[in-house]
Scaffold this active site. Sequence first.
Site, PDB file in Angstrom:
ATOM      1  N   CYS A 109       0.955  -1.328   0.137  1.00  0.00           N
ATOM      2  CA  CYS A 109      -0.105   0.071  -0.013  1.00  0.00           C
ATOM      3  C   CYS A 109       0.902   1.301   0.010  1.00  0.00           C
ATOM      4  CB  CYS A 109      -1.096  -0.012   1.222  1.00  0.00           C
ATOM      5  SG  CYS A 109      -2.029   1.315   1.348  1.00  0.00           S
ATOM      6  N   HIS A 152      -9.216  -3.483  -3.234  1.00  0.00           N
ATOM      7  CA  HIS A 152      -8.117  -2.630  -2.324  1.00  0.00           C
ATOM      8  C   HIS A 152      -8.365  -1.201  -2.239  1.00  0.00           C
ATOM      9  CE1 HIS A 152      -3.857  -1.999  -0.920  1.00  0.00           C
ATOM     10  NE2 HIS A 152      -4.153  -0.751  -1.108  1.00  0.00           N
ATOM     11  N   GLU A 153      -8.891  -0.597  -3.525  1.00  0.00           N
ATOM     12  CA  GLU A 153      -9.111   0.804  -3.295  1.00  0.00           C
ATOM     13  C   GLU A 153     -10.514   1.263  -2.760  1.00  0.00           C
ATOM     14  OE1 GLU A 153      -5.556   0.795  -4.992  1.00  0.00           O
ATOM     15  OE2 GLU A 153      -6.682   2.292  -4.001  1.00  0.00           O
ATOM     16  N   HIS A 156     -10.266   1.361   1.066  1.00  0.00           N
ATOM     17  CA  HIS A 156      -9.616   2.838   1.554  1.00  0.00           C
ATOM     18  C   HIS A 156     -11.078   3.651   1.628  1.00  0.00           C
ATOM     19  CE1 HIS A 156      -5.234   2.283   1.713  1.00  0.00           C
ATOM     20  NE2 HIS A 156      -5.322   1.908   0.262  1.00  0.00           N
TER      21      HIS A 156
HETATM   22  O1  K2U Z   1      -3.795   1.828  -2.762  1.00  0.00           O
HETATM   23  C1  K2U Z   1      -2.629   1.713  -2.865  1.00  0.00           C
HETATM   24  O2  K2U Z   1      -2.081   1.817  -2.005  1.00  0.00           O
HETATM   25  C2  K2U Z   1      -1.933   1.115  -3.997  1.00  0.00           C
HETATM   26  C3  K2U Z   1      -1.475  -0.033  -3.990  1.00  0.00           C
HETATM   27  C4  K2U Z   1      -2.479  -0.929  -4.851  1.00  0.00           C
HETATM   28  C5  K2U Z   1      -2.598  -2.198  -4.669  1.00  0.00           C
HETATM   29  C6  K2U Z   1      -1.791  -3.024  -3.709  1.00  0.00           C
HETATM   30  C7  K2U Z   1      -1.854  -4.429  -3.610  1.00  0.00           C
HETATM   31  C8  K2U Z   1      -2.935  -5.140  -4.514  1.00  0.00           C
HETATM   32  C9  K2U Z   1      -3.705  -4.660  -5.250  1.00  0.00           C
HETATM   33  C10 K2U Z   1      -3.364  -2.834  -5.377  1.00  0.00           C
HETATM   34  C11 K2U Z   1      -0.053  -0.523  -4.237  1.00  0.00           C
HETATM   35  O3  K2U Z   1       0.819   0.392  -3.834  1.00  0.00           O
HETATM   36  S1  K2U Z   1       0.161  -0.790  -5.906  1.00  0.00           S
HETATM   37  C12 K2U Z   1       1.836  -1.574  -5.654  1.00  0.00           C
HETATM   38  C13 K2U Z   1       1.399  -2.709  -6.593  1.00  0.00           C
HETATM   39  C14 K2U Z   1       1.942  -2.980  -7.802  1.00  0.00           C
HETATM   40  C15 K2U Z   1       1.726  -3.936  -8.498  1.00  0.00           C
HETATM   41  C16 K2U Z   1       0.938  -5.059  -8.231  1.00  0.00           C
HETATM   42  C17 K2U Z   1       0.416  -4.729  -6.876  1.00  0.00           C
HETATM   43  C18 K2U Z   1       0.688  -3.852  -5.976  1.00  0.00           C
HETATM   44 NI    NI Z   2      -3.479   1.125  -0.313  1.00  0.00          NI
END
Ligand code: K2U
Ligand code: NI
Length: 183
Positions: A109, A152-153, A156
């Site tokens: 995250c 995931h979003e 949040h």
């Molecule tokens: O919402 C956030 O913090 C962005 C997240 C999004 C995310 C994390 C894990 C699984 C799904 C979505 C991450 O920082 S994005 C980093 C990332 C890149 C490729 C694959 C998974 C996570």
């Molecule tokens: Ni996140």
Amino acid sequence: MLSMKEIIRDGHPTLRKAAAEVNMPPSEEEKQLLRDMLEYVMNSQVPELAAKFGLRPGIGLAAPQINVSKRMIAVHVTDNGELFSYALFNPKIISHSVQRSYLSTGEGCLSVDESIPGFVPRYAKITIKGTDLEGNDVKLRLKGLSAIVFQHEIDHLNGIMFYDHIDKQNPLQPIDNAIAIER
Ligand code: K2U
Ligand code: NI
């Protein structure tokens, strides 16, 4: 453009609040903010820009992460060769599978600086609806990595962090009857 200094970190109270619905039509300010969020996610995936501006790569971003407690998310991810690039107001999961999935690498995250190992159970398939920047209703049927990102979003927006879902006793226990998603 947004950078990491706008992204609030775990412990900030806004990350634990339920974000407010955005009244339609959105204001120009709300539209610009959502554009900026999608731009961040896209820029963060360009190595030269990420290096130049110190952006941590992301495939999604939710408005509470930039301390705006409104229901807005941006996603930019390629999954099995298909690009999912969306900036949505008021996204909502309207149906989901019983079947579950999890990202085999675990999740991270942008608002959590440390790595937290553990599998995060998600719905394998979801149908979401929302409103895009042009005011169109959007309905998406998702599975795989794109389904995980949207969950995931949307978490949040409800004050939920990915590690809330991890089994504290057996964080790396494969989740039974769930599909492991490789990325
Ligand atoms: O919402 C956030 O913090 C962005 C997240 C999004 C995310 C994390 C894990 C699984 C799904 C979505 C991450 O920082 S994005 C980093 C990332 C890149 C490729 C694959 C998974 C996570
Ligand atoms: Ni996140």
